[in-house]
Design a protein around this motif. Structure first.
Motif, short mmCIF file in Angstrom:
data_model
loop_
_atom_site.label_atom_id
_atom_site.label_comp_id
_atom_site.label_asym_id
_atom_site.label_seq_id
_atom_site.Cartn_x
_atom_site.Cartn_y
_atom_site.Cartn_z
N VAL A 1 -50.09 18.40 42.42
CA VAL A 1 -49.08 18.19 41.38
C VAL A 1 -47.95 17.27 41.86
CG1 VAL A 1 -47.35 19.32 39.93
CG2 VAL A 1 -49.63 20.31 40.15
N PRO A 2 -47.38 17.48 43.05
CA PRO A 2 -46.32 16.57 43.50
C PRO A 2 -46.82 15.14 43.74
CG PRO A 2 -46.20 18.65 44.68
CD PRO A 2 -47.50 18.64 43.95
N ALA A 3 -48.15 14.93 43.69
CA ALA A 3 -48.70 13.58 43.84
C ALA A 3 -49.03 12.93 42.50
CB ALA A 3 -49.96 13.63 44.72
N GLU B 1 -55.58 12.34 45.35
CA GLU B 1 -56.45 12.11 44.21
C GLU B 1 -55.87 12.81 42.99
OE1 GLU B 1 -60.28 13.53 45.26
OE2 GLU B 1 -60.65 12.01 46.80
N GLN B 2 -56.20 12.30 41.81
CA GLN B 2 -55.73 12.91 40.58
C GLN B 2 -56.78 13.88 40.04
OE1 GLN B 2 -52.65 12.51 39.82
NE2 GLN B 2 -52.39 10.98 41.41
N LEU C 1 -41.40 26.20 41.82
CA LEU C 1 -42.44 26.06 42.83
C LEU C 1 -43.51 25.13 42.30
CD1 LEU C 1 -42.88 29.84 43.84
CD2 LEU C 1 -41.16 28.20 44.64
N SER C 2 -43.88 24.14 43.07
CA SER C 2 -44.91 23.15 42.77
C SER C 2 -44.41 22.05 41.84
CB SER C 2 -46.18 23.79 42.19
OG SER C 2 -47.11 22.81 41.83
N GLY D 1 -46.02 22.64 48.27
CA GLY D 1 -46.92 22.50 49.41
C GLY D 1 -47.34 21.07 49.61
N ASP D 2 -47.57 20.69 50.85
CA ASP D 2 -47.94 19.30 51.11
C ASP D 2 -49.41 19.00 50.78
OD1 ASP D 2 -49.26 20.53 53.22
OD2 ASP D 2 -48.37 19.28 54.79
#
Length: 316
Positions: free
Chosen positions: A261-263, A182-183, A117-118, A256-257
């Motif tokens: 983390v996925p960005a 954003e980071q 997850l994530s 989740g969108d």
């Protein structure tokens, strides 16, 4: 309390049947899986969630090197054996996800199925991750803020409850501006928490009692948990023999969108390629609309449905 690899791990357990290990992340504890225990146990699974090493009621080794990915995977393998099993389903969130993925990568013989997850599966990059982020963001990425011993500890322990409230809320899908690309950058002079969002009222998925319980679990401090981050470059070195290897057990990935983390740099491209990179990915990555970083807390019903479908298919 379970003896594993020379340390003691505190666990919570419910149910009978095939073993499912639930691995929490930062800054959490076994209690972050409170919404999964009942549904999975009722479906015929033996559910066990440890406080991982450095957290809660488990041991907190002093040596930073004792928190490498090989130690963490060793804890999972040792826990499976200590519970009298040969194999298990392994599910992880946040830092628990890399532990789950690496367990499946390094010891596929003990993993019946793996879910993250994530954080997506680990595919080793071309250079150490701490150095990569230091060069990319001038040392302001939060991993690098965590590197210096004592710095983040001092900020976080000044008011542990406020720290946890801000960290949980600011990374959730409920925070102002959640989901913007954003980071997670930190001004070393101002610290992490100065600009972190702080709710006037807790979101529905986090009660005052939950926050009290989590605060109590961090009574020993944050050093053990932060030592996981301090091993990122060491982990890169230790996993060199698995460069190019793939996660072979059946796998599920959920995020989740509105999760940052996925960005992370390079991660969106990795997620797009997962169906090609993972031979046993059972479905396309499941994206939960409106969900931030705390996947199983913010969207327990959707996560439980996905996990039950995945686990039941593999069991049957």
């Amino acid at each position: 309390m379970i003896d594993v690899n020379g340390i003691q791990l505190h666990i919570a357990e419910q149910g009978e049947g095939p073993l499912v290990l639930l691995l929490h992340g930062f800054p959490e504890s076994w209690h972050s899986w409170r919404h999964q225990f009942g549904p999975l146990a009722e479906a015929g699974f033996r559910v066990v969630a440890p406080d991982q090493r450095g957290y809660g009621g488990s041991d907190h080794p002093e040596d930073v090197a004792d928190y490498s990915i090989l130690h963490l995977v060793g804890d999972v393998v040792g826990l499976i054996r200590a519970l009298g099993e040969e194999r298990a389903f392994v599910v992880g969130h946040d830092w628990g996800a890399p532990v789950a993925w690496h367990t499946a990568l390094l010891r596929p013989d003990v993993v019946r199925g793996v879910a993250g997850l994530s954080v997506p599966p680990p595919f080793r990059g071309g250079q150490p991750p701490l150095r990569t982020m230091r060069e990319r963001f001038g040392g302001r990425f939060y991993w690098n803020y965590f590197e210096e011993p004592g710095v983040a500890e001092a900020e976080f322990t000044a008011d542990t409850r406020t720290t946890l409230r801000k960290l949980l809320y600011s990374a959730s899908g409920d925070a102002p501006g959640a989901g913007r690309p954003e980071q997670a950058l930190v001004d070393p002079e101002r610290g992490w928490l100065t600009d972190a969002a702080d709710p006037e009222v807790l979101p529905a998925w986090l009660t005052e009692e939950d926050l009290d319980r989590l605060t109590e679990s961090f009574a020993p401090g944050f050093t053990g948990a932060l030592n996981w981050y301090r091993n990122l470059d060491r982990n890169w070195e230790l996993t060199a023999p698995w460069q190019g290897a793939v996660v072979s057990p059946p796998a599920l990935y959920v995020y989740g969108d509105r999760d940052l983390v996925p960005a992370f740099p390079g991660t969106p491209e990795l997620i797009d390629k997962l169906p090609e990179l993972m031979p046993n990915l059972r479905r396309k990555p499941l994206v939960l609309p409106g969900c931030g970083h705390w996947t199983q807390l913010e969207r327990p019903d959707e996560v439980n449905e996905a996990l039950l479908g995945f686990l039941t298919e593999l069991r049957d």
